[in-house]
Motif scaffolding. Structure first.
Motif, PDB file in Angstrom:
ATOM      1  N   SER A  63      40.164  53.756  49.063  1.00 49.68           N
ATOM      2  CA  SER A  63      38.834  54.308  48.818  1.00 49.68           C
ATOM      3  C   SER A  63      38.888  55.255  47.629  1.00 49.68           C
ATOM      4  O   SER A  63      39.725  56.154  47.579  1.00 49.68           O
ATOM      5  CB  SER A  63      38.344  55.057  50.061  1.00 49.68           C
ATOM      6  OG  SER A  63      38.159  54.132  51.110  1.00 49.68           O
ATOM      7  N   HIS A  64      37.998  55.014  46.670  1.00 49.53           N
ATOM      8  CA  HIS A  64      37.939  55.834  45.450  1.00 49.53           C
ATOM      9  C   HIS A  64      36.494  56.215  45.181  1.00 49.53           C
ATOM     10  O   HIS A  64      35.575  55.497  45.569  1.00 49.53           O
ATOM     11  CB  HIS A  64      38.478  55.039  44.255  1.00 49.53           C
ATOM     12  CG  HIS A  64      39.969  54.923  44.233  1.00 49.53           C
ATOM     13  ND1 HIS A  64      40.754  55.603  43.330  1.00 49.53           N
ATOM     14  CD2 HIS A  64      40.818  54.229  45.013  1.00 49.53           C
ATOM     15  CE1 HIS A  64      42.031  55.318  43.550  1.00 49.53           C
ATOM     16  NE2 HIS A  64      42.100  54.478  44.561  1.00 49.53           N
ATOM     17  N   MET A 123      38.021  49.762  47.105  1.00 51.75           N
ATOM     18  CA  MET A 123      38.727  49.088  46.012  1.00 51.75           C
ATOM     19  C   MET A 123      39.819  48.176  46.583  1.00 51.75           C
ATOM     20  O   MET A 123      40.749  48.645  47.251  1.00 51.75           O
ATOM     21  CB  MET A 123      39.370  50.127  45.098  1.00 51.75           C
ATOM     22  CG  MET A 123      38.420  51.164  44.527  1.00 51.75           C
ATOM     23  SD  MET A 123      37.058  50.501  43.542  1.00 51.75           S
ATOM     24  CE  MET A 123      37.920  49.765  42.162  1.00 51.75           C
ATOM     25  N   SER A 124      39.715  46.885  46.305  1.00 54.75           N
ATOM     26  CA  SER A 124      40.747  45.972  46.794  1.00 54.75           C
ATOM     27  C   SER A 124      41.902  45.939  45.796  1.00 54.75           C
ATOM     28  O   SER A 124      41.742  46.303  44.638  1.00 54.75           O
ATOM     29  CB  SER A 124      40.172  44.571  46.994  1.00 54.75           C
ATOM     30  OG  SER A 124      39.893  43.994  45.740  1.00 54.75           O
ATOM     31  N   MET A 125      43.049  45.460  46.233  1.00 55.19           N
ATOM     32  CA  MET A 125      44.249  45.545  45.403  1.00 55.19           C
ATOM     33  C   MET A 125      44.309  44.485  44.310  1.00 55.19           C
ATOM     34  O   MET A 125      45.173  44.538  43.439  1.00 55.19           O
ATOM     35  CB  MET A 125      45.500  45.477  46.280  1.00 55.19           C
ATOM     36  CG  MET A 125      45.650  46.649  47.227  1.00 55.19           C
ATOM     37  SD  MET A 125      45.684  48.253  46.401  1.00 55.19           S
ATOM     38  CE  MET A 125      47.335  48.230  45.739  1.00 55.19           C
ATOM     39  N   ASP A 126      43.403  43.492  44.329  1.00 51.72           N
ATOM     40  CA  ASP A 126      43.345  42.542  43.208  1.00 51.72           C
ATOM     41  C   ASP A 126      41.978  42.547  42.531  1.00 51.72           C
ATOM     42  O   ASP A 126      41.710  41.721  41.654  1.00 51.72           O
ATOM     43  CB  ASP A 126      43.735  41.123  43.654  1.00 51.72           C
ATOM     44  CG  ASP A 126      42.785  40.551  44.707  1.00 51.72           C
ATOM     45  OD1 ASP A 126      41.887  41.279  45.165  1.00 51.72           O
ATOM     46  OD2 ASP A 126      42.968  39.372  45.069  1.00 51.72           O
ATOM     47  N   GLY A 127      41.109  43.480  42.946  1.00 48.73           N
ATOM     48  CA  GLY A 127      39.802  43.592  42.304  1.00 48.73           C
ATOM     49  C   GLY A 127      38.781  42.579  42.798  1.00 48.73           C
ATOM     50  O   GLY A 127      37.676  42.503  42.276  1.00 48.73           O
ATOM     51  N   THR A 128      39.128  41.798  43.790  1.00 52.53           N
ATOM     52  CA  THR A 128      38.255  40.740  44.306  1.00 52.53           C
ATOM     53  C   THR A 128      37.904  41.050  45.763  1.00 52.53           C
ATOM     54  O   THR A 128      38.725  41.616  46.482  1.00 52.53           O
ATOM     55  CB  THR A 128      38.990  39.377  44.193  1.00 52.53           C
ATOM     56  OG1 THR A 128      39.220  39.121  42.813  1.00 52.53           O
ATOM     57  CG2 THR A 128      38.184  38.243  44.775  1.00 52.53           C
ATOM     58  N   PRO A 129      36.677  40.698  46.194  1.00 51.34           N
ATOM     59  CA  PRO A 129      36.272  41.030  47.561  1.00 51.34           C
ATOM     60  C   PRO A 129      36.986  40.233  48.652  1.00 51.34           C
ATOM     61  O   PRO A 129      37.673  39.246  48.373  1.00 51.34           O
ATOM     62  CB  PRO A 129      34.779  40.697  47.572  1.00 51.34           C
ATOM     63  CG  PRO A 129      34.550  39.786  46.421  1.00 51.34           C
ATOM     64  CD  PRO A 129      35.582  40.133  45.403  1.00 51.34           C
ATOM     65  N   ILE A 130      36.768  40.678  49.871  1.00 48.88           N
ATOM     66  CA  ILE A 130      37.319  40.022  51.053  1.00 48.88           C
ATOM     67  C   ILE A 130      36.149  39.687  51.988  1.00 48.88           C
ATOM     68  O   ILE A 130      35.393  40.577  52.365  1.00 48.88           O
ATOM     69  CB  ILE A 130      38.302  40.982  51.767  1.00 48.88           C
ATOM     70  CG1 ILE A 130      39.502  41.281  50.862  1.00 48.88           C
ATOM     71  CG2 ILE A 130      38.754  40.410  53.112  1.00 48.88           C
ATOM     72  CD1 ILE A 130      40.330  42.485  51.296  1.00 48.88           C
ATOM     73  N   GLY A 135      36.106  45.271  50.163  1.00 52.39           N
ATOM     74  CA  GLY A 135      36.784  45.071  48.876  1.00 52.39           C
ATOM     75  C   GLY A 135      35.815  44.871  47.726  1.00 52.39           C
ATOM     76  O   GLY A 135      36.133  44.197  46.748  1.00 52.39           O
ATOM     77  N   TRP A 136      34.627  45.496  47.797  1.00 58.04           N
ATOM     78  CA  TRP A 136      33.596  45.238  46.781  1.00 58.04           C
ATOM     79  C   TRP A 136      33.842  45.994  45.494  1.00 58.04           C
ATOM     80  O   TRP A 136      33.129  45.800  44.512  1.00 58.04           O
ATOM     81  CB  TRP A 136      32.209  45.513  47.364  1.00 58.04           C
ATOM     82  CG  TRP A 136      31.966  44.504  48.406  1.00 58.04           C
ATOM     83  CD1 TRP A 136      32.025  44.667  49.762  1.00 58.04           C
ATOM     84  CD2 TRP A 136      31.769  43.100  48.185  1.00 58.04           C
ATOM     85  NE1 TRP A 136      31.866  43.460  50.392  1.00 58.04           N
ATOM     86  CE2 TRP A 136      31.713  42.480  49.451  1.00 58.04           C
ATOM     87  CE3 TRP A 136      31.652  42.307  47.042  1.00 58.04           C
ATOM     88  CZ2 TRP A 136      31.533  41.108  49.595  1.00 58.04           C
ATOM     89  CZ3 TRP A 136      31.475  40.944  47.194  1.00 58.04           C
ATOM     90  CH2 TRP A 136      31.419  40.361  48.445  1.00 58.04           C
ATOM     91  N   CYS A 137      34.827  46.878  45.504  1.00 54.71           N
ATOM     92  CA  CYS A 137      35.124  47.649  44.304  1.00 54.71           C
ATOM     93  C   CYS A 137      33.815  48.236  43.787  1.00 54.71           C
ATOM     94  O   CYS A 137      33.006  48.637  44.585  1.00 54.71           O
ATOM     95  CB  CYS A 137      35.833  46.784  43.271  1.00 54.71           C
ATOM     96  SG  CYS A 137      37.376  46.113  43.907  1.00 54.71           S
ATOM     97  N   TYR A 138      33.597  48.249  42.444  1.00 58.26           N
ATOM     98  CA  TYR A 138      32.281  48.764  42.126  1.00 58.26           C
ATOM     99  C   TYR A 138      31.335  47.717  41.588  1.00 58.26           C
ATOM    100  O   TYR A 138      30.492  47.988  40.770  1.00 58.26           O
ATOM    101  CB  TYR A 138      32.267  50.054  41.336  1.00 58.26           C
ATOM    102  CG  TYR A 138      33.200  50.247  40.185  1.00 58.26           C
ATOM    103  CD1 TYR A 138      34.569  50.339  40.369  1.00 58.26           C
ATOM    104  CD2 TYR A 138      32.683  50.432  38.913  1.00 58.26           C
ATOM    105  CE1 TYR A 138      35.406  50.600  39.313  1.00 58.26           C
ATOM    106  CE2 TYR A 138      33.512  50.698  37.849  1.00 58.26           C
ATOM    107  CZ  TYR A 138      34.879  50.770  38.059  1.00 58.26           C
ATOM    108  OH  TYR A 138      35.688  51.040  37.014  1.00 58.26           O
TER     109      TYR A 138
END
Ligand SMILES: Cc1cc2nc3c(=O)[nH]c(=O)nc-3n(C[C@H](O)[C@H](O)[C@H](O)COP(=O)(O)OP(=O)(O)OC[C@H]3O[C@@H](n4cnc5c(N)ncnc54)[C@H](O)[C@@H]3O)c2cc1C
Ligand SMILES: [Zn+2]
Lengths: 419, 103
Positions: A257-258, A343-350, A364-367
Motif C-alpha cells: 500500500s502506497h 500496488m501490485s508487484m508487476d503493476g498489473t491487477p489481480i 492490485g489496481w495501482c494508480y
C-alpha cells in the motif's frame, strides 16, 4: 425509482426539484446472501451491478465501511485510457473503454465520459521510439494510437513549452484519441443506483471486521453491524487489501500500500481540451468542466496507509507542471489530497478466485484502477458467478506470481512502484 | 516527515531514498525451491502499523539505514545502521522527536 429523462428533468424542475427520490435504498443487512461484496468503491459497486444484470444474481450485499465513494473512486484524477503495451493489458483495458463508451446509456446515469484523448509527451529520441512502439502495439491490438510531431502538438495543446531550450525538449507525443475522462463520483452513484434497483442491498457504515470460517471455507463476514453469512464472499477494498485479507489469515500478498496525491487549481477559462502527460518526469493533467486543472504525479514512494502525502512530491509535481506549461506558474492551488493505492508487484491487477475456498479477490489496481472500473466489475462478476475467470482476466489470477507468469508492462521486475 | 540519521541528525525526507521492506529474509542461496524464491521476490506483509524498512541517506552521508516507522501515522520509533541489524531506539531519540508526521 424514476428513470432520468428529459421529461423527468422538466417535471422536477417544475416542482422546484423537491420530489427527487434517493438514488438507492438504505436497507438493514439480511442474515444471509448469495454473494457479499466487501468494499463499496467503484469496483465493488460495478461487480454488484453486473452480477445482477449479466448473471441474474440479485441476492447480493455490498458492504462499505464508510460512505459510498469515500475511497479511491472519489479521489482519482479520472483518466480513462488503454494505451498499454502487452497484449493482456491491451485486451483488458480496450474492453473497459468499450464499456465506458456505452456506460451512461447502460446505467441511465450521466457519467460524463468525455473522449478528449490523452497525449503522452516524449522528450528524447529513445522515449519517442518507446512510445511509437507502444502506439504500434495498441494499433496491432485493435486500438487507436497516433504519433504527433511538435508542430501538431503546438496546434492541439497551445500552452505546452515546445522550445528547444526547455530542460526536457518535446520531440513528439503519442495520442490515444479514444481516451478521456469521466465524472468519478457519478460512476459510483450510477453503478450503485443500477445495482440497487435490481435488488442489491448497499449497506454503508458497515465495516467488515472478520471472516466466518468453516475449516478453510469462507462462509460469511463479521461486521460492525453483526454477522452476515454468504455462499460467496468477494473482496474489492483496493488500498485496504492488506488489512482486510489479514482478517482472513492471509498475511502475505504481492501487494504494497502506497500513497498517491492529487491536486486541483482555481478555475481557469478553457485552457486544455485533452489529457496531457509529461514524460520528462511523471505528471498527468486535464481540465475539469468547472475549469480547474486536475493533476497528479508519482507516488510518495514509501509504504503508507495514511490518506495524505508529504511535501517533496508536491514540490516535484509543481515543478513538472511549470516545466510543461510555463504560463501556469502563477496559478493558485486550491486543494490536494491523498489516496492509498493497492500496488501490485508487476503493476498489473489481480481478479481471481480464492485465495481461500468461497472467497474471491479483486485488487492490485495501482494508480490506474478508475479506468478499469466497468471491465473489472464485469469480469469479477463473471469470475464469481462461474467460479472461474473469463478468458480476459485468466492471465490476471493471483497464482501468476508463483507460476512466473507476471505481466510486467515496464519490464522492471518485482517492484510495487509501477502503474 | 523527518528521519534522524545516526550520523547527521534530523533531516528532511527529501534527503532520503526509500529502499523498501526490511521484513524479508533472503532464502538460502543453495535452495532451489521455486515457491520459496517466488514468495521472497513477490510477497509482502504490507502491515498497517509498524513497518521495518530500509532508507538511504542519499542526499547526506549516504549511509544505509534500518528504520521502524508506522505506515498509519509516519511516526518513526527507531533508526539504526543496516549493518547493526537491530535499530537502536535510544540513538534516534537522543536528538528529540523524529515524529515529523506527514504534512
Ligand atoms: C490521487 C489518485 C489519482 C488517481 N488517478 C487515477 C486516474 O487518473 N485514472 C485511473 O484509472 N485511476 C486512478 N486512480 C486509481 C483509482 O482511483 C483506483 O485504482 C480505484 O478507484 C480503486 O478501486 P475502487 O474504486 O473499488 O476503490 P475504493 O473506492 O477505494 O473502494 C474500496 C472501498 O473499500 C472500503 N473498505 C475498506 N476496508 C473495508 C472493510 N473492512 N469493510 C468494508 N469496506 C471496506 C473502503 O472504504 C472503500 O470505499 C487514482 C487514485 C488516486 C488515489
Ligand atoms: Zn546521514
Amino acid at each position: 425509482m424514476a428513470e432520468y429523462s428529459l421529461l423527468s428533468l422538466l417535471k422536477n424542475a417544475w416542482s422546484g426539484n423537491r420530489d427527487w427520490k434517493p438514488a438507492w435504498r438504505k436497507p438493514d443487512p439480511k442474515p444471509e446472501y448469495d454473494v457479499i461484496i466487501v468494499g463499496g468503491g467503484g469496483h465493488g459497486l460495478a461487480t454488484a451491478f453486473y452480477l445482477a444484470k449479466e448473471h441474474g444474481i440479485t441476492n447480493v450485499a455490498v458492504l462499505e465501511k464508510g460512505w459510498l465513494g469515500s475511497g479511491n473512486i472519489g479521489r482519482n484524477t479520472t483518466i480513462v485510457r488503454s494505451n498499454y503495451l502487452l497484449p493482456e493489458s491491451i485486451r483488458f483495458y480496450d474492453f473497459s473503454v468499450k464499456l465506458w463508451e456505452n456506460l451512461s446509456h447502460e446505467l441511465n446515469y450521466n457519467v460524463m465520459f468525455s473522449q478528449r484523448g490523452i497525449l503522452n509527451l516524449a522528450h528524447s529520441p529513445a522515449q519517442a521510439d518507446d512510445y511509437i512502439r507502444r502506439g504500434n502495439a495498441m494499433r496491432h491490438g485493435g486500438g487507436d494510437g497516433v504519433w504527433l510531431t511538435p508542430a501538431e502538438i503546438a496546434k492541439k495543446v497551445p500552452g505546452v513549452d515546445l522550445s528547444q531550450n526547455a530542460r526536457f525538449p518535446v520531440v513528439g507525443g503519442l495520442l490515444q484519441p479514444r481516451a478521456g475522462t469521466a465524472r468519478h463520483d457519478a460512476v459510483a452513484w450510477g453503478f450503485a443506483r443500477g445495482a440497487d434497483r435490481r435488488g442489491v442491498d448497499i449497506i454503508e457504515n458497515c465495516e467488515v471486521t472478520g471472516f466466518l470460517r468453516d475449516g478453510d471455507n469462507v462462509t460469511g463476514v463479521k461486521t460492525s453491524r453483526g454477522e452476515i453469512r454468504a455462499k460467496k464472499v468477494a473482496v474489492a477494498v483496493a488500498g485496504s487489501t492488506g488489512r482486510v485479507m489479514r482478517l482472513a489469515g492471509i498475511d502475505r500478498l504481492p501487494i504494497e500500500s502506497h500513497v498517491l496525491q492529487a491536486f486541483v487549481t482555481e478555475s481557469l477559462k478553457p485552457f486544455v481540451d485533452t489529457v496531457v502527460t509529461f514524460g520528462g518526469g511523471h505528471l498527468y493533467m486535464s481540465q475539469s468542466d468547472k475549469g480547474s486543472l486536475v493533476f497528479g504525479g508519482d507516488l510518495d514512494g514509501y509504504n503508507s496507509y495514511a490518506q495524505r502525502g508529504n511535501l517533496p512530491v508536491v514540490e516535484e509535481v509543481m515543478s513538472e507542471m511549470v516545466a510543461m506549461f510555463p504560463s501556469l506558474a502563477r496559478v493558485r492551488l486550491l486543494r490536494s489530497w491523498g489516496g492509498v493505492m493497492d500496488m501490485s508487484m508487476d503493476g498489473t491487477p489481480i481478479i481471481t478466485t480464492g485465495p481461500l475456498p468461497g472467497m474471491y479477490l479483486n485488487t492490485g489496481w495501482c494508480y490506474g484502477g478508475f479506468k478499469a472500473t466497468p471491465a473489472s466489475g464485469w469480469l469479477f462478476a463473471w469470475t464469481i458467478a462461474k467460479n472461474t475467470p473469463h478468458e480476459i482476466n485468466a492471465p490476471f489470477t493471483l497464482d501468476r506470481f508463483h507460476r512466473g507468469a507476471i505481466i510486467d508492462e515496464k519490464g522492471q521486475g518485482a517492484t510495487p512502484k509501477l502503474h | 516527515m523527518q528521519i534522524t540519521c545516526p550520523y547527521c541528525g534530523p533531516r528532511d525526507l527529501a534527503e532520503f531514498a526509500y529502499q523498501g521492506d526490511a521484513n524479508r529474509t533472503r532464502p538460502d542461496p543453495a535452495s532451489t525451491d521455486q515457491q520459496v524464491w517466488n514468495a521472497y521476490v513477490y510477497d509482502r506483509t504490507n502491515p498497517a502499523g509498524e513497518h521495518r524498512e530500509y532508507w538511504q541517506h542519499a542526499g547526506g552521508c549516504r549511509s544505509h539505514l534500518l528504520v521502524v516507522r508506522s505506515t498509519l501515522t509516519h511516526e518513526i520509533t527507531s533508526v539504526g545502521f543496516v549493518h547493526d541489524k537491530t535499530p537502536s531506539p535510544a540513538r534516534s531519540r537522543r536528538r528529540g522527536s523524529s515524529k515529523g508526521a506527514g504534512a
